[in-house]
Design a protein around this motif. Structure first.
Motif, short mmCIF file in Angstrom:
data_model
loop_
_atom_site.label_atom_id
_atom_site.label_comp_id
_atom_site.label_asym_id
_atom_site.label_seq_id
_atom_site.Cartn_x
_atom_site.Cartn_y
_atom_site.Cartn_z
N ARG A 1 0.83 -1.20 0.00
CA ARG A 1 0.00 0.00 0.00
C ARG A 1 0.87 1.25 0.00
N ASP A 2 0.24 2.33 -0.41
CA ASP A 2 0.83 3.65 -0.23
C ASP A 2 0.58 4.05 1.22
N PRO A 3 1.60 4.25 2.04
CA PRO A 3 1.38 4.50 3.46
C PRO A 3 0.62 5.79 3.73
N LEU A 4 0.52 6.67 2.74
CA LEU A 4 -0.16 7.94 2.96
C LEU A 4 -1.60 7.92 2.45
N ALA A 5 -1.99 6.87 1.74
CA ALA A 5 -3.30 6.87 1.11
C ALA A 5 -4.27 6.00 1.91
N PRO A 6 -5.45 6.53 2.24
CA PRO A 6 -6.45 5.68 2.91
C PRO A 6 -6.96 4.61 1.95
N LEU A 7 -7.07 3.39 2.46
CA LEU A 7 -7.53 2.28 1.64
C LEU A 7 -9.05 2.21 1.62
N ARG A 8 -9.58 1.61 0.57
CA ARG A 8 -11.01 1.34 0.50
C ARG A 8 -11.20 -0.16 0.36
N ILE A 9 -11.85 -0.77 1.34
CA ILE A 9 -12.11 -2.20 1.34
C ILE A 9 -13.60 -2.43 1.12
N GLN A 10 -13.94 -3.14 0.08
CA GLN A 10 -15.34 -3.46 -0.19
C GLN A 10 -15.64 -4.84 0.38
N VAL A 11 -16.58 -4.88 1.32
CA VAL A 11 -16.99 -6.15 1.92
C VAL A 11 -18.17 -6.68 1.12
N ARG A 12 -17.89 -7.67 0.34
CA ARG A 12 -18.92 -8.23 -0.54
C ARG A 12 -19.96 -9.01 0.25
N ASP A 13 -21.09 -9.29 -0.39
CA ASP A 13 -22.09 -10.14 0.23
C ASP A 13 -21.52 -11.55 0.38
N PHE A 14 -21.54 -12.09 1.61
CA PHE A 14 -21.01 -13.42 1.86
C PHE A 14 -21.99 -14.47 1.34
N GLU A 15 -21.48 -15.55 0.76
CA GLU A 15 -22.32 -16.52 0.06
C GLU A 15 -22.36 -17.85 0.79
N GLY A 16 -23.57 -18.25 1.23
CA GLY A 16 -23.77 -19.55 1.85
C GLY A 16 -24.56 -20.46 0.93
N GLN A 17 -24.24 -21.75 0.93
CA GLN A 17 -24.89 -22.69 0.02
C GLN A 17 -26.17 -23.28 0.61
N SER A 18 -26.53 -22.85 1.82
CA SER A 18 -27.79 -23.29 2.43
C SER A 18 -28.36 -22.13 3.22
N ASP A 19 -29.65 -22.21 3.57
CA ASP A 19 -30.27 -21.13 4.33
C ASP A 19 -29.57 -20.93 5.67
N GLY A 20 -29.24 -22.03 6.33
CA GLY A 20 -28.57 -21.93 7.62
C GLY A 20 -27.20 -21.29 7.49
N ALA A 21 -26.47 -21.72 6.46
CA ALA A 21 -25.13 -21.15 6.24
C ALA A 21 -25.23 -19.67 5.91
N GLN A 22 -26.24 -19.28 5.11
CA GLN A 22 -26.40 -17.88 4.74
C GLN A 22 -26.71 -17.01 5.96
N ALA A 23 -27.56 -17.54 6.86
CA ALA A 23 -27.88 -16.78 8.07
C ALA A 23 -26.66 -16.60 8.96
N ARG A 24 -25.88 -17.68 9.12
CA ARG A 24 -24.69 -17.60 9.95
C ARG A 24 -23.66 -16.65 9.33
N LEU A 25 -23.51 -16.71 8.01
CA LEU A 25 -22.58 -15.82 7.34
C LEU A 25 -23.01 -14.36 7.44
N GLY A 26 -24.33 -14.12 7.39
CA GLY A 26 -24.83 -12.75 7.52
C GLY A 26 -24.45 -12.14 8.85
N SER A 27 -24.58 -12.94 9.92
CA SER A 27 -24.18 -12.46 11.24
C SER A 27 -22.68 -12.22 11.32
N PHE A 28 -21.92 -13.15 10.74
CA PHE A 28 -20.46 -13.03 10.75
C PHE A 28 -20.02 -11.80 9.95
#
Length: 815
Positions: free
Chosen positions: A429-456
């Protein structure tokens, strides 16, 4: 600058609105020189104006205006502005013993009108000038990037700085002309403040008695350590007397300032409701340590251990909670500033065998024991010198600190460096530049996994959003966000029982920076979340902020954190039922875990806007006190969390204590200057406080951090733009909000009415009445007049004239 404006000629460097280099020059101690010899000072300034005209033309620029003690000049290129500045300082220093100028330079878009220049870039240049040493030049990061290497090496970084009444953090660089001012203001009463371990004052080599009152001592320390050495008197009042009425607090503060002015002398200026401490007359040991470090000279205190930062002003005496909170924030600022300055010096040196490298890396590790970049380079230098045993001791200390503080192991390249197998990994990184991190939608392969990932995912966003050095863009926001983000964070999980795979990748190339499988079961989620956030911090070597991630949730029962996150998600629905459930959740959490600061802040935030979600509900004293008490507790528990500061700012504003609101709004933005969540709320807060230029700048910075805001944040933007006079902008923002908040049609109606679009304004106001009537908290349906009155009184708008203007616009929409 003092004096009378002198208009310049009409010649332009380039068309208005185009990027230009802006230069401010100001004579040091102008008032002092005028008092000593007015005629000689005026002759000197006239000679200088002629010199400035001649040199600016030769450097492809022009003087736009002069004041009694300085100039504003524009140049076509940053390189030319810097060359002019260095030329001026050399000539003045060689020809005059009594006088010196400060010069500040920035670059950006400028609007020209009536022989003057306007715009945010101009304001930044003016503030940079105040940071320059006598005979020196202070330039912005944008300017130094334009310079060639020989010129760039003449400048040293000052570290992160706040500029008075401007949003965000700046990274200025300074050229010190070496002016010692042997007679430049000779005989001045210079005070030297020793603040490490207490507060002592020296002048002329002798210890000086302290100001008599504790209030004056606190104000002296505050102004001496403030980035711009100035502050609005209202904010100082809120610092000294946070619980008092604004009138009583101001009376006390003005008395303390008068005492301080008598104590400091001409170095203290009170003007336009602002207190200013001239840095030429008051200097601190901490400031000198930072300046020396920026020039590669390490004070002994930097090599003696890191606890000295926490001892700054430790002997100030008994102080209130607001001063205690400021002390914590100021110490954090000093730590971050020093690490930033030392990091820059570390990167400047390419040879680990250089003796200077050893001192710099040890100084960084004394302040931040988990800084792997410094540890790697120190170990390589020690191995080069044949001191393998000491290199391994550095590695062991680093490993122990990482494990005890974050539950982490050193990165592979750090372990390799300890073994003598590799050189440091290149910076990501450039030590003087603020970074931008995009947190994508987390993907679960089941309803239970999706709910747990949403909380996480919510926990990850909460942790990452607390850093001061980057912004977090929430969700999949399309190509626009991808193109402007630096890194993408994604996660997937195949089932509820499988580990979640987190991946951090470079947005431009897709290169995987970090990937790890984490167990996010109910028991493991808190530690996995902390591990993920800390590891991301490790990738960018930003350990100075890592302690902020989860500081108030570390060791907290997971069920409590999860319940709090559920309550936070309910608040984003902006409905009566959701708020009622959320408030009950926060109260339950406080009963179970009274030390959990986020629940107190969230409760205060919910109570602060309950009368918006439930229109017609009267906001009474009990509710206002309840919100203020909750936010006070949150700040007391964690004074370095921007969320807590925001809650206190809004609670104070709704109680009518606008000075206290402004002080805490300032601190919230300062604590998290790149968080869209924080910035959107601060922009609206500054707008309601009547600080419209600042509100506009904060909103723009918010959009720079996250080009696509969340829907409710566009509602905030609509109010900011309307109150700032940008009706077209307010309409565009309101249209993007999807009416997430029930009041949104009201801002639309007011903006349309002021634009003369009467029929559309009436339709929007009718929509507001319809929406509000459906959830009205009263025995009978509201009339349009009742809805208007509710809307106008719902917000803590500081100035009556602005509330009247809003009411007038709504009346036009009703007609």
């Amino acid at each position: 600058m003092a004096g009378t404006l002198k208009e310049r000629g009409p010649r332009d460097v380039s068309a208005p609105g185009h990027p230009q280099a802006i230069l401010f020059a100001d004579l040091v101690s102008y008032s002092h020189h005028m008092a000593e010899d007015e005629a000689a000072t005026l002759r000197f300034m006239q000679d200088c104006f002629a010199l400035f005209d001649m040199l600016s033309a030769s450097h492809h620029g022009r003087v736009v205006k002069t004041t009694g003690d300085g100039i504003l000049a524009l140049f076509d290129r940053s390189e030319n502005a810097v060359a002019f500045a260095l030329d001026v300082q050399q000539r003045i220093d060689e020809a005059h013993d009594q006088y010196a100028f400060r010069i500040g330079i920035n670059t950006g878009r400028v609007e020209l009108a009536q022989s003057d220049a306007f715009g945010h870039a101009v304001n930044v240049a003016a503030r940079l000038q105040t940071l320059a040493q006598p005979g020196g030049v202070c330039i912005s990061r944008e300017v130094i990037q334009k310079l060639d290497t020989p010129t760039r090496e003449k400048f040293s970084p000052l570290g992160p700085q706040r500029l008075y009444n401007l949003p965000g953090t700046y990274e200025p660089f300074q050229y010190d002309g070496g002016t010692t001012l042997p007679g430049k203001g000779a005989g001045r009463h210079v005070l030297y403040l020793s603040v490490i371990g207490g507060l002592e004052i020296h002048s002329g080599g002798a210890r000086k008695s302290m100001p008599q009152t504790q209030d004056a001592r606190v104000l002296l320390a505050y102004l001496a350590l403030a980035p711009s050495h100035s502050e609005a008197i209202g904010r100082l009042s809120a610092l000294l007397r946070p619980e008092a009425t604004p009138a009583a607090a101001r009376k006390t503060t003005k008395a303390a300032l008068e005492e301080l002015k008598e104590f400091v002398g001409e170095g203290m200026i009170l003007q336009d409701d602002v207190a200013i401490l001239n840095p030429d007359f008051v200097k601190t040991d901490v400031g000198q340590i930072v300046r020396n470090a920026a020039q590669g000279a390490l004070d002994d205190v930097l090599l003696s251990g890191g606890d000295w930062v926490q001892r700054i002003l430790s002997g100030l005496g008994e102080v209130n909670s607001a001063v205690t909170s400021w002390l914590a924030l100021m110490r954090s600022d000093v730590t971050e500033q020093l690490v930033s300055v030392l990091e820059t010096e570390m990167q400047r040196i390419t040879d680990e065998a250089d003796p200077a490298m050893r001192g710099i890396t040890r100084a960084i590790l004394n302040i931040e024991p988990c800084h792997e970049g410094a540890a790697r380079r120190l170990m390589i230098g020690l191995r080069h010198a044949g001191n393998v045993a000491e290199a391994m001791r550095v590695y062991t200390r680093l490993k122990d600190n990482l494990s005890s503080r974050f539950g982490l192991q050193p990165l592979p390249e750090t372990t390799a460096a300890a073994r003598g197998e590799a050189r440091p990994a290149p910076s990501v990184r450039d030590p003087l530049a603020p970074l931008r991190i995009q947190v994508r939608d987390f993907e679960g392969q089941s309803d239970g996994a999706q709910a747990r990932l949403g909380s996480f995912r919510s926990e990850i966003i909460s942790g990452l959003s607390r850093f001061r050095s980057w912004s977090v863009v929430e969700g999949d926001q399309g190509d626009l966000s991808d193109a402007t983000s630096d890194y993408l964070l994604s996660a997937s999980q195949t089932s509820e029982t499988a580990p979640a795979t987190l991946t951090l990748s470079a947005a431009d190339t897709g290169r995987i920076v970090w990937s790890e499988d984490l167990d996010i079961g109910a028991e493991q989620m808190p530690s996995s979340r902390a591990q993920a956030v800390s590891r991301i911090a490790a990738m960018f070597e930003m350990y100075i902020s890592t302690d902020r991630a989860g500081a108030d949730t570390r060791g907290t029962d997971h069920a409590i954190v999860d319940d709090w996150l559920k309550g936070e998600r309910l608040l984003t629905q902006w409905t009566k039922r959701a708020f009622d459930i959320a408030i009950a959740k926060f109260e339950d959490i406080i009963g179970r875990a009274p030390e959990f600061a986020p629940a107190h802040a969230s409760l205060a935030s919910a109570l602060n806007v309950l009368h918006v979600v439930r229109p017609g509900l009267q906001r009474n004293r009990a509710s206002a006190k309840r919100a203020l008490d909750a936010s006070d507790i949150a700040v007391e528990l964690d004074p370095l969390d921007a969320r807590n500061r925001l809650a206190l700012a809004w609670s104070s504003a709704l109680k009518g204590n606008f000075d206290r609101a402004a002080l805490n709004m300032d601190m919230a933005e300062r604590l998290n200057p790149h968080s869209p969540r924080t910035l959107a709320s601060c922009a609206m807060g500054f707008s309601f406080l009547g600080e419209h230029e600042r509100a506009a700048h904060v909103l723009q910075h918010c959009l720079d951090c996250a080009p696509v805001l969340l829907d409710y944040q566009w509602c905030y933007a609509a109010s900011v733009l309307f109150l700032g006079g940008d009706d077209e902008g307010a309409l565009r923002a309101a249209a993007r909000s999807d009416d997430r908040i029930i009041d949104n049609p009201g801002w639309t109606a007011a903006a349309l009415a002021r634009l003369g679009r009467t029929n559309e304004a009436r339709a929007s106001f009718d929509q507001l009445v319809e929406d509000v009537s459906a959830v009205w908290d009263g025995d009978t349906a509201p009339t349009p007049e009742m809805v208007r009155d509710w809307f106008v009184s719902a917000y803590p708008i500081r100035y009556k004239a602005e509330r009247t203007a809003l009411e007038k616009a709504l009346n036009a929409a009703m007609s």
